[in-house]
Design a protein around this motif. Structure first.
Motif, PDB file in Angstrom:
ATOM      1  N   MET A 241      53.712  47.901  48.899  1.00 52.29           N
ATOM      2  CA  MET A 241      52.568  46.989  49.014  1.00 52.29           C
ATOM      3  C   MET A 241      53.060  45.563  49.269  1.00 52.29           C
ATOM      4  N   ARG A 242      52.391  44.878  50.165  1.00 55.59           N
ATOM      5  CA  ARG A 242      52.742  43.487  50.438  1.00 55.59           C
ATOM      6  C   ARG A 242      52.412  42.622  49.233  1.00 55.59           C
ATOM      7  N   PHE A 243      53.249  41.586  49.055  1.00 50.52           N
ATOM      8  CA  PHE A 243      53.056  40.706  47.896  1.00 50.52           C
ATOM      9  C   PHE A 243      51.713  39.994  47.957  1.00 50.52           C
ATOM     10  N   THR A 244      51.285  39.610  49.152  1.00 52.80           N
ATOM     11  CA  THR A 244      50.002  38.912  49.279  1.00 52.80           C
ATOM     12  C   THR A 244      48.837  39.798  48.841  1.00 52.80           C
ATOM     13  N   ALA A 245      48.938  41.096  49.153  1.00 53.51           N
ATOM     14  CA  ALA A 245      47.883  42.019  48.720  1.00 53.51           C
ATOM     15  C   ALA A 245      47.889  42.167  47.202  1.00 53.51           C
ATOM     16  N   LEU A 246      49.089  42.242  46.621  1.00 55.31           N
ATOM     17  CA  LEU A 246      49.194  42.337  45.167  1.00 55.31           C
ATOM     18  C   LEU A 246      48.675  41.060  44.507  1.00 55.31           C
ATOM     19  N   LEU A 247      49.024  39.912  45.081  1.00 53.62           N
ATOM     20  CA  LEU A 247      48.559  38.633  44.540  1.00 53.62           C
ATOM     21  C   LEU A 247      47.045  38.533  44.622  1.00 53.62           C
ATOM     22  N   GLY A 248      46.479  38.918  45.766  1.00 54.87           N
ATOM     23  CA  GLY A 248      45.026  38.884  45.905  1.00 54.87           C
ATOM     24  C   GLY A 248      44.332  39.781  44.897  1.00 54.87           C
ATOM     25  N   SER A 249      44.934  40.938  44.647  1.00 56.70           N
ATOM     26  CA  SER A 249      44.374  41.852  43.651  1.00 56.70           C
ATOM     27  C   SER A 249      44.403  41.232  42.258  1.00 56.70           C
ATOM     28  N   GLU A 250      45.499  40.543  41.929  1.00 62.09           N
ATOM     29  CA  GLU A 250      45.609  39.909  40.621  1.00 62.09           C
ATOM     30  C   GLU A 250      44.620  38.758  40.473  1.00 62.09           C
ATOM     31  N   VAL A 251      44.444  37.982  41.538  1.00 62.11           N
ATOM     32  CA  VAL A 251      43.470  36.885  41.485  1.00 62.11           C
ATOM     33  C   VAL A 251      42.063  37.431  41.253  1.00 62.11           C
ATOM     34  N   ARG A 252      41.712  38.484  41.976  1.00 65.04           N
ATOM     35  CA  ARG A 252      40.383  39.084  41.805  1.00 65.04           C
ATOM     36  C   ARG A 252      40.228  39.679  40.405  1.00 65.04           C
ATOM     37  N   ARG A 253      41.291  40.264  39.892  1.00 64.46           N
ATOM     38  CA  ARG A 253      41.235  40.845  38.548  1.00 64.46           C
ATOM     39  C   ARG A 253      40.996  39.757  37.499  1.00 64.46           C
ATOM     40  N   LEU A 254      41.721  38.646  37.628  1.00 67.03           N
ATOM     41  CA  LEU A 254      41.536  37.551  36.678  1.00 67.03           C
ATOM     42  C   LEU A 254      40.145  36.944  36.805  1.00 67.03           C
ATOM     43  N   ALA A 255      39.693  36.779  38.060  1.00 62.43           N
ATOM     44  CA  ALA A 255      38.383  36.164  38.283  1.00 62.43           C
ATOM     45  C   ALA A 255      37.244  37.021  37.733  1.00 62.43           C
ATOM     46  N   SER A 256      37.491  38.315  37.575  1.00 64.27           N
ATOM     47  CA  SER A 256      36.437  39.198  37.073  1.00 64.27           C
ATOM     48  C   SER A 256      36.436  39.317  35.552  1.00 64.27           C
ATOM     49  N   ARG A 257      37.422  38.743  34.903  1.00 73.10           N
ATOM     50  CA  ARG A 257      37.497  38.864  33.447  1.00 73.10           C
ATOM     51  C   ARG A 257      36.435  38.002  32.766  1.00 73.10           C
ATOM     52  N   ARG A 258      35.840  38.558  31.732  1.00 73.11           N
ATOM     53  CA  ARG A 258      34.804  37.844  30.981  1.00 73.11           C
ATOM     54  C   ARG A 258      35.361  36.593  30.314  1.00 73.11           C
ATOM     55  N   ALA A 259      36.628  36.660  29.877  1.00 72.26           N
ATOM     56  CA  ALA A 259      37.226  35.514  29.192  1.00 72.26           C
ATOM     57  C   ALA A 259      37.292  34.292  30.094  1.00 72.26           C
ATOM     58  N   VAL A 260      37.544  34.511  31.386  1.00 68.27           N
ATOM     59  CA  VAL A 260      37.622  33.396  32.328  1.00 68.27           C
ATOM     60  C   VAL A 260      36.270  32.707  32.434  1.00 68.27           C
ATOM     61  N   TRP A 261      35.237  33.495  32.585  1.00 66.30           N
ATOM     62  CA  TRP A 261      33.903  32.915  32.736  1.00 66.30           C
ATOM     63  C   TRP A 261      33.395  32.325  31.425  1.00 66.30           C
ATOM     64  N   SER A 262      33.776  32.938  30.310  1.00 64.69           N
ATOM     65  CA  SER A 262      33.383  32.378  29.008  1.00 64.69           C
ATOM     66  C   SER A 262      34.068  31.031  28.781  1.00 64.69           C
ATOM     67  N   GLY A 263      35.356  30.959  29.150  1.00 60.82           N
ATOM     68  CA  GLY A 263      36.068  29.694  29.027  1.00 60.82           C
ATOM     69  C   GLY A 263      35.479  28.622  29.918  1.00 60.82           C
TER      70      GLY A 263
END
Length: 281
Positions: A1-23
Motif C-alpha cells: 500500500m502506498r504511504f499516501t493511501a495509508l496516511l489518508g486512511s489514518e486521517v479519516r479514521r482520526l476525523a471520525s473519532r468521537r473524541a476529536v469532535w467532543s474536544g
C-alpha cells in the motif's frame, strides 16, 4: 500500500473519532463563552480597562507581549488537544483493533509514522479552526461592543506569528502524547506519564535542582511561544557574610525551539521503535 493511501486512511479514521469532535466542541464552547462574556461586560467604544479591545488578542510592546488573549486561550486548547491525541492513538489499543490494522498493512514502522503524521495534521486543523473562531469572534465583539483601535502597524503580522508558534507547539505536544501512547499502549497510561512528569520533574525536581529547568520541555516551550527569554528557574543563596546571591537560569527562544523539536522526535521515535519490536496487544 502506498504511504499516501495509508496516511489518508489514518486521517479519516482520526476525523471520525468521537473524541476529536467532543474536544472540538469543548474548545469552541469555552471560546464562545469567553467572547460573549467579554462582549457583554464591555463598557463601550472607548479604549479603557473594561472595554473589549481587538488589541488584547496580542499586542507586543518593545520588550514583551502585554496583551496575550490568543496565547492564554491556546494553553487551554493545548490541554484539550493532548487529551484528544491520547484518545485518538490509544483508542485502538482499548478496542483491541491494532492487530486488525496490521493484517491490512503489516509494516509497523509505516503504520506508526502514518498515525503520528495524521495526528499532526488533525491537530493543526483543529487548532487553526478553533483559533480562527476566537479571532473572528473577538473581532466582532470589539467592533460591536468595544474598540478596534490602538493597533500597531505590526499587529496582524505579530498575531499571525504567535498563532504559527502555537500551531507548532500544538503539534509538538500531540507528537509527544502519541509517542507516549505507543510506549504505554494505553490512553490512561500516557496521560498518567504526562501528569507524573509535570509534577515530579517540572515541579518537584526543578524546585530542588533549578539548573535543569532550562532543559525541560515546558520551560523551553514557554520561551518559544512568547518568543522571548524565559527565566526557567532561579537559585538564591546566602554567603557567609549574609549577602544574597541570585542565580537565574534563562531559556532562549531559538535553542528552546530546537530542544522541544528534539524531545518530540525522540519520544515519537521511541514509541515507533517499541511499536515495531514488541507485541501490540
Amino acid at each position: 500500500m502506498r504511504f499516501t493511501a495509508l496516511l489518508g486512511s489514518e486521517v479519516r479514521r482520526l476525523a471520525s473519532r468521537r473524541a476529536v469532535w467532543s474536544g472540538m466542541a469543548a474548545a469552541l464552547g469555552v471560546i464562545a463563552l469567553v467572547v460573549v462574556v467579554n462582549a457583554l461586560n464591555s463598557t463601550g467604544t472607548g479604549i479603557g480597562e473594561h472595554t473589549m479591545q481587538l488589541s488584547k488578542l496580542w499586542l507586543e510592546r518593545p520588550d514583551r507581549g502585554n496583551e496575550n488573549t490568543v496565547l492564554a486561550m491556546s494553553i487551554f486548547v493545548f490541554v484539550i488537544l493532548v487529551g484528544v491525541a491520547a484518545t485518538a492513538v490509544g483508542g485502538d489499543y482499548r478496542a483491541g483493533t491494532v492487530g486488525t490494522l496490521l493484517l491490512w498493512e503489516p509494516r509497523r514502522v509505516r503504520v506508526a509514522i502514518a498515525r503520528l503524521v495524521a495526528l499532526a495534521i488533525v491537530t493543526v486543523v483543529m487548532y487553526l479552526f478553533v483559533t480562527g473562531v476566537l479571532i473572528a469572534g473577538w473581532y466582532a465583539g470589539s467592533a460591536l461592543r468595544g474598540s478596534t483601535g490602538g493597533l500597531g502597524p505590526d499587529f496582524w503580522s505579530n498575531l499571525a506569528a504567535v498563532v504559527a508558534r502555537c500551531t507548532v507547539a500544538a503539534v509538538i505536544l500531540a507528537l509527544v502524547t502519541g509517542g507516549l501512547v505507543l510506549v504505554t499502549r494505553s490512553t490512561v497510561g500516557a496521560l498518567l506519564v504526562w501528569i507524573g512528569y509535570l509534577i515530579a520533574v517540572e515541579g518537584i525536581l526543578t524546585a530542588r535542582i533549578p539548573s535543569i529547568g532550562s532543559a525541560l520541555l515546558l520551560r523551553n516551550l514557554s520561551a518559544f511561544l512568547t518568543d522571548d527569554r524565559f527565566e526557567s528557574a532561579r537559585r538564591e543563596t546566602f554567603s557567609s557574610t549574609g549577602r544574597l546571591t541570585v542565580e537565574r537560569f534563562v531559556t532562549v527562544p531559538g535553542p528552546a525551539f530546537v530542544e522541544v523539536v528534539v524531545i518530540a522526535l525522540v519520544v515519537a521515535g521511541v514509541g515507533t521503535a517499541l511499536f515495531w519490536r514488541r507485541d501490540v496487544t
